[in-house]
Enzyme design. Structure first.
Site, PDB file in Angstrom:
ATOM      1  N   CYS A   2       0.887  -1.396   0.046  1.00 48.42           N
ATOM      2  CA  CYS A   2      -0.056   0.075   0.085  1.00 48.42           C
ATOM      3  C   CYS A   2       0.836   1.146   0.029  1.00 48.42           C
ATOM      4  O   CYS A   2       1.955   1.212   0.036  1.00 48.42           O
ATOM      5  CB  CYS A   2      -0.990  -0.056   1.268  1.00 48.42           C
ATOM      6  SG  CYS A   2      -1.765  -1.472   1.470  1.00 48.42           S
ATOM      7  N   ARG A  27       1.477   1.503  -6.019  1.00 45.89           N
ATOM      8  CA  ARG A  27       1.784   0.603  -4.813  1.00 45.89           C
ATOM      9  C   ARG A  27       0.521  -0.110  -4.555  1.00 45.89           C
ATOM     10  O   ARG A  27       0.579  -1.302  -3.829  1.00 45.89           O
ATOM     11  CB  ARG A  27       2.111   1.298  -3.597  1.00 45.89           C
ATOM     12  CG  ARG A  27       3.544   2.039  -3.691  1.00 45.89           C
ATOM     13  CD  ARG A  27       4.050   2.765  -2.690  1.00 45.89           C
ATOM     14  NE  ARG A  27       4.090   1.982  -1.660  1.00 45.89           N
ATOM     15  CZ  ARG A  27       5.376   1.339  -1.046  1.00 45.89           C
ATOM     16  NH1 ARG A  27       6.512   1.642  -1.819  1.00 45.89           N
ATOM     17  NH2 ARG A  27       5.606   0.701  -0.098  1.00 45.89           N
ATOM     18  N   TRP A  74      -3.670  -1.837  -1.279  1.00 46.69           N
ATOM     19  CA  TRP A  74      -3.698  -3.064  -2.070  1.00 46.69           C
ATOM     20  C   TRP A  74      -4.255  -4.139  -0.986  1.00 46.69           C
ATOM     21  O   TRP A  74      -3.547  -4.323  -0.179  1.00 46.69           O
ATOM     22  CB  TRP A  74      -2.309  -3.497  -2.557  1.00 46.69           C
ATOM     23  CG  TRP A  74      -2.296  -4.664  -3.420  1.00 46.69           C
ATOM     24  CD1 TRP A  74      -2.832  -4.955  -4.550  1.00 46.69           C
ATOM     25  CD2 TRP A  74      -1.654  -6.045  -2.792  1.00 46.69           C
ATOM     26  NE1 TRP A  74      -2.588  -6.313  -5.210  1.00 46.69           N
ATOM     27  CE2 TRP A  74      -1.972  -6.901  -4.018  1.00 46.69           C
ATOM     28  CE3 TRP A  74      -1.326  -6.490  -1.884  1.00 46.69           C
ATOM     29  CZ2 TRP A  74      -1.568  -8.103  -4.174  1.00 46.69           C
ATOM     30  CZ3 TRP A  74      -0.668  -7.833  -1.937  1.00 46.69           C
ATOM     31  CH2 TRP A  74      -0.912  -8.717  -2.901  1.00 46.69           C
ATOM     32  N   ASN A 100       0.708   0.255   5.944  1.00 43.63           N
ATOM     33  CA  ASN A 100       1.342  -0.828   4.782  1.00 43.63           C
ATOM     34  C   ASN A 100       1.884  -1.958   5.753  1.00 43.63           C
ATOM     35  O   ASN A 100       2.962  -1.920   6.423  1.00 43.63           O
ATOM     36  CB  ASN A 100       2.367  -0.036   3.951  1.00 43.63           C
ATOM     37  CG  ASN A 100       2.882  -1.034   3.210  1.00 43.63           C
ATOM     38  OD1 ASN A 100       2.261  -1.798   2.576  1.00 43.63           O
ATOM     39  ND2 ASN A 100       4.125  -0.675   2.497  1.00 43.63           N
ATOM     40  N   GLY A 101       1.559  -3.159   5.395  1.00 37.70           N
ATOM     41  CA  GLY A 101       1.998  -4.295   5.938  1.00 37.70           C
ATOM     42  C   GLY A 101       1.022  -5.447   6.280  1.00 37.70           C
ATOM     43  O   GLY A 101      -0.209  -5.206   5.694  1.00 37.70           O
ATOM     44  N   GLU A 491      10.588 -14.870 -18.879  1.00 39.91           N
ATOM     45  CA  GLU A 491      10.296 -13.391 -18.765  1.00 39.91           C
ATOM     46  C   GLU A 491       9.161 -12.939 -19.713  1.00 39.91           C
ATOM     47  O   GLU A 491       8.374 -12.081 -19.330  1.00 39.91           O
ATOM     48  CB  GLU A 491      11.680 -12.585 -18.697  1.00 39.91           C
ATOM     49  CG  GLU A 491      11.334 -10.859 -18.689  1.00 39.91           C
ATOM     50  CD  GLU A 491      10.801 -10.715 -17.386  1.00 39.91           C
ATOM     51  OE1 GLU A 491      10.508 -11.385 -16.362  1.00 39.91           O
ATOM     52  OE2 GLU A 491      10.167  -9.766 -17.451  1.00 39.91           O
ATOM     53  N   LYS A 495       5.556 -11.332 -18.556  1.00 39.33           N
ATOM     54  CA  LYS A 495       5.040  -9.946 -19.033  1.00 39.33           C
ATOM     55  C   LYS A 495       3.744  -9.996 -19.880  1.00 39.33           C
ATOM     56  O   LYS A 495       2.735  -9.285 -19.419  1.00 39.33           O
ATOM     57  CB  LYS A 495       6.222  -9.425 -20.239  1.00 39.33           C
ATOM     58  CG  LYS A 495       7.547  -9.022 -19.450  1.00 39.33           C
ATOM     59  CD  LYS A 495       7.542  -7.656 -18.919  1.00 39.33           C
ATOM     60  CE  LYS A 495       7.305  -7.470 -17.462  1.00 39.33           C
ATOM     61  NZ  LYS A 495       7.955  -8.300 -16.452  1.00 39.33           N
ATOM     62  N   GLU A 498       0.769 -10.915 -17.053  1.00 41.40           N
ATOM     63  CA  GLU A 498       0.680 -10.199 -15.835  1.00 41.40           C
ATOM     64  C   GLU A 498      -0.247  -8.783 -16.420  1.00 41.40           C
ATOM     65  O   GLU A 498      -0.813  -8.168 -15.777  1.00 41.40           O
ATOM     66  CB  GLU A 498       1.908 -10.006 -14.959  1.00 41.40           C
ATOM     67  CG  GLU A 498       2.958  -8.983 -15.679  1.00 41.40           C
ATOM     68  CD  GLU A 498       3.908  -8.782 -14.935  1.00 41.40           C
ATOM     69  OE1 GLU A 498       3.623  -8.551 -13.707  1.00 41.40           O
ATOM     70  OE2 GLU A 498       4.915  -8.578 -15.307  1.00 41.40           O
ATOM     71  N   HIS A 514       9.351 -33.277 -24.442  1.00 40.34           N
ATOM     72  CA  HIS A 514       8.895 -34.355 -22.917  1.00 40.34           C
ATOM     73  C   HIS A 514       7.610 -34.023 -22.430  1.00 40.34           C
ATOM     74  O   HIS A 514       7.593 -33.744 -21.383  1.00 40.34           O
ATOM     75  CB  HIS A 514      10.183 -33.931 -22.095  1.00 40.34           C
ATOM     76  CG  HIS A 514      11.322 -34.401 -22.581  1.00 40.34           C
ATOM     77  ND1 HIS A 514      11.756 -35.593 -22.643  1.00 40.34           N
ATOM     78  CD2 HIS A 514      12.153 -33.647 -23.261  1.00 40.34           C
ATOM     79  CE1 HIS A 514      13.006 -35.702 -23.153  1.00 40.34           C
ATOM     80  NE2 HIS A 514      13.389 -34.464 -23.535  1.00 40.34           N
ATOM     81  N   LYS A 614       2.937  -3.559  -7.246  1.00 42.74           N
ATOM     82  CA  LYS A 614       4.421  -3.380  -7.750  1.00 42.74           C
ATOM     83  C   LYS A 614       5.476  -4.065  -6.849  1.00 42.74           C
ATOM     84  O   LYS A 614       6.491  -4.473  -7.311  1.00 42.74           O
ATOM     85  CB  LYS A 614       4.909  -1.725  -7.717  1.00 42.74           C
ATOM     86  CG  LYS A 614       6.104  -1.296  -8.305  1.00 42.74           C
ATOM     87  CD  LYS A 614       6.398  -1.779  -9.824  1.00 42.74           C
ATOM     88  CE  LYS A 614       7.981  -1.517 -10.170  1.00 42.74           C
ATOM     89  NZ  LYS A 614       8.169  -2.425 -11.462  1.00 42.74           N
TER      90      LYS A 614
HETATM   91  C1  AGP Z   1       7.306  -8.360 -12.860  1.00 46.28           C
HETATM   92  O1  AGP Z   1       7.057  -7.713 -13.744  1.00 46.28           O
HETATM   93  C2  AGP Z   1       6.740  -8.276 -11.491  1.00 46.28           C
HETATM   94  N1  AGP Z   1       6.075  -6.993 -11.249  1.00 46.28           N
HETATM   95  C3  AGP Z   1       7.065  -8.954 -10.372  1.00 46.28           C
HETATM   96  O2  AGP Z   1       7.226 -10.274 -10.732  1.00 46.28           O
HETATM   97  C4  AGP Z   1       8.292  -8.433  -9.748  1.00 46.28           C
HETATM   98  O3  AGP Z   1       9.389  -8.780 -10.800  1.00 46.28           O
HETATM   99  C5  AGP Z   1       8.670  -9.315  -8.699  1.00 46.28           C
HETATM  100  O4  AGP Z   1       7.607  -9.033  -7.550  1.00 46.28           O
HETATM  101  C6  AGP Z   1       9.767  -8.847  -7.836  1.00 46.28           C
HETATM  102  O5  AGP Z   1       9.749  -7.762  -7.445  1.00 46.28           O
HETATM  103  P1  AGP Z   1      11.122  -7.056  -6.896  1.00 46.28           P
HETATM  104  O6  AGP Z   1      12.107  -7.132  -7.861  1.00 46.28           O
HETATM  105  O7  AGP Z   1      10.743  -5.555  -6.380  1.00 46.28           O
HETATM  106  O8  AGP Z   1      11.727  -7.898  -5.641  1.00 46.28           O
END
Ligand code: AGP
Length: 619
Positions: A2, A27, A74, A100-101, A491, A495, A498, A514, A614
């Site tokens: 958050c 966030r 969040w 936040n937490g 990756e 991308k 998500e 396999h 994020k």
């Molecule tokens: C990647 O596009 C995502 N947002 C997510 O997988 C991110 O890489 C992951 O949560 C790790 O975050 P960090 O690098 O801040 O630890």
């Protein structure tokens, strides 16, 4: 995670809070709220949904007052709705808190407070905090906050106001970030620097178990046993424009196009006259020489960077490397100790699993190196050494420039260790560094092909959308690659899924036989990374196997490659010729853009995709 903000000063608190929350919206964005102190007491407003809904409500009915706190949420405990939005108050409505937490022992605390007669109005864990402060408040807000947080288990960054103390905001943190902005006749508390950069670039980073009280005239930091702490303010070097879209439709597209400059900066800052250096490393060469193994531990995109790091470190520095997701590492019985260098890769430096993995590694006697982007973040502060990627603020949830910056640092670390262990000759080292120094320019050229919004990848995305609906939504993506580009297959898939919510999987191409080849029919679009490499011929065979079963192929190939044209791929994207070692830095560009344009075609919120945050600062 958050976003929280607190303000005391001479401006309208409502304006500072809304502006700050708009910088923190990346966030968390499922609800937002504010509490502002004025002659009426604590004026509270909370709204489910995006920040704009709260801003519209305040535009209609502004709240006077020059002290206040705000929050973007969040959701962890309690569905996103007005009631569960922060700030939360005590029974009297005199105390308001944003958090936040996660409070792990909130149920136990809530039951005890309910027995004492406290009334709760939300399903959140956070709401126990204002009631605890109410329980301990005897006129000194900071003292009551300290007593309350001593009972909390889990993680928190909080900001607290009290009707009886309209001239101050109290903050505290444990395992969730909190920065203090130092202004003139005004001061700020926030989860992250972008929230306060419009007003000041002088900040303090709060550490765990520290409490701060901000007033117009000053900032007081103490530890939870009451001892005063003198912290030196840090000057933030980048300005707020770095955290704005600068004319791009989305932060993600802006950050994709920043990558060549980010990589240039990684090289400029870390190399001088052919020598690689990491001034903030704090792990000496003598210590580095002693490590027999390296464990790279991370989540998501950072994990993919770590997987790529394995290939380069083993091939050139000849050090055994294993790579683990943080969430697995922390709950296994990882065999790490004094002979292991554990590298935690994390853009935010606040990912809960990665922070826990760092602590687990240190507990087992390993040395920990953090590769982080956010200055002063928890992982950067707790690691034995840190290498900052200096990619600038990455606002889009989908990580792009941080990934290429992480790769850039891992390449330089590989060269550094290879020189230290003498596993490559000085001539080879020089040649590799020279080739690496070509990449930013090659990346600029590659990005230049996609500057117009009407480009090849956007056209492919439109084509996919037509095909997707023609196939009754049964289409999806597979990403295949080999060797050092295999992590890019993961990756590329991450991308796409998500931000477009379409299923996508990455596989080592050699694994197709396999099992996964059973998936091949007319539905999947198969992205094959078939650039010039030692496994190029194997990739061509994979392409044949897929074509023979009706699969649709997007090939990523090296510019000028004629041979692949004989394999009748359906779509082709080219990258400039570069040594195979550095090809991941270029291959990832079309993968990022493909995800971006597919998501754009489907009309989703590219910078703030559903269910994601994020930085995942909770487990
Ligand atoms: C990647 O596009 C995502 N947002 C997510 O997988 C991110 O890489 C992951 O949560 C790790 O975050 P960090 O690098 O801040 O630890």
């Amino acid at each position: 995670m958050c976003g929280i903000i607190g303000y005391v000063g001479n401006r309208k608190a409502q304006d500072v809070i809304l502006k700050g929350l708009s910088r923190l919206e990346y966030r968390g964005y499922d609800s937002a709220g504010a509490a502002i102190l004025n002659h009426d007491g604590v004026d509270l407003i909370k709204r489910q949904g995006k920040l704009k809904i709260l801003a519209d409500a305040l535009a209609k009915k502004p709240i006077e007052g020059k002290t206040g706190i705000g929050h973007t949420r969040w959701a962890t405990h309690g569905i996103p709705n007005d009631r569960n939005a922060h700030p939360h108050t005590d029974c009297t409505g005199k105390i308001a808190v944003v958090h936040n937490g996660i409070i792990e022992n909130y149920l136990e605390l809530k039951n005890s407070l309910l027995k004492d007669g406290h009334k709760f109005s939300s399903q959140t864990d956070t709401e126990v905090i204002p009631h605890l402060i109410e329980k301990f408040y005897k006129g000194d807000l900071e003292k009551a906050v300290v007593k309350a947080i001593k009972l909390l288990k889990g993680s928190y960054a909080i900001a607290v106001v009290h009707k009886d103390s309209p001239d101050r905001v109290v903050g505290a943190r444990l395992d969730s970030p909190l920065v203090v902005g130092i202004g003139k006749g005004e001061n700020f508390i926030a989860s992250d620097v972008p929230a306060i950069l419009d007003y000041t670039n002088s900040v303090l980073y709060l550490d765990n178990n520290e409490v701060v009280t901000i007033t117009r005239s000053g900032v007081k930091v103490s530890d939870i046993s009451g001892g005063q702490i003198n912290k030196k303010p840090v000057k933030i070097k980048w300005d707020i424009s770095a955290a704005e879209k600068s004319g791009y439709p989305h932060f993600m597209l802006k950050e994709i196009f920043e990558q060549a400059d980010v990589l240039r900066k990684v090289l400029e800052e870390r190399t001088e006259r052919g020598k690689v250096s990491f001034e903030e490393l704090k792990i000496t060469d003598a210590e580095l020489k002693k490590f027999k193994r390296i464990a790279i531990v991370a989540c998501g995109t950072a994990y993919h960077a770590g997987l790529t790091g394995k290939y380069m470190l083993e091939e050139y520095a000849k050090i055994p490397v294993w790579v683990d997701t943080s969430s697995e590492f922390r709950y296994r019985d990882p065999i790490v100790g004094p002979g292991t260098l554990v590298i935690i890769v994390s853009q935010s430096g606040e990912t809960a699993d990665s922070l826990a993995a760092l602590r687990e590694a240190k507990k087992r006697g390993a040395k920990v190196l953090g590769i982080c982007n956010v200055l002063g973040s928890s992982i950067a502060r707790e690691a034995d050494g840190v290498i900052y990627t200096h990619a600038g603020p990455e606002i889009a949830v989908a990580s792009t420039k941080a990934y290429t910056a992480q790769l850039g640092i891992l390449y330089l670390l590989t060269l550094y260790l290879a020189r230290l262990h003498k596993t490559i000759t000085p001539a080879r080292y020089k040649g590799l560094l020279k080739e690496f120094e070509r990449v930013p320019r090659l990346m600029d050229d590659l990005l230049g092909e996609y500057r117009s919004e009407y480009n090849t990848i956007a056209a492919y995305a439109q084509e996919f959308k037509r095909y997707y609906f023609a196939r009754q939504n049964k289409s999806y993506f597979l990403y295949l690659a080999r060797n050092i580009n295999f992590p890019n297959a993961l990756e590329g898939a991450l991308k796409l899924k998500e931000i477009s919510y379409i299923s996508a999987e990455g596989y080592p191409a050699g694994e197709m036989k396999h099992g996964p080849i059973a998936l091949i029919d007319e539905n999947p679009w198969v992205v094959c990374i078939a650039t010039q490499s030692k496994t190029y011929d194997k990739m061509l065979s994979n392409i044949q196997e897929i074509k023979a079963r009706g699969g649709i192929i997007i090939a990523i190939a090296t510019e000028g490659d004629k041979e692949i044209l004989h394999h009748k791929v359906n779509y082709m994207l080219e990258i400039p010729k570069v040594a195979e070692l550095f090809s991941p830095l270029l291959v990832v560009i079309p993968l990022q853009l493909l995800a971006y344009y597919v998501a754009k075609e489907f009309g989703y919120d590219i910078d703030q995709p559903r269910n994601l945050a994020k930085s995942v600062t909770v487990e």
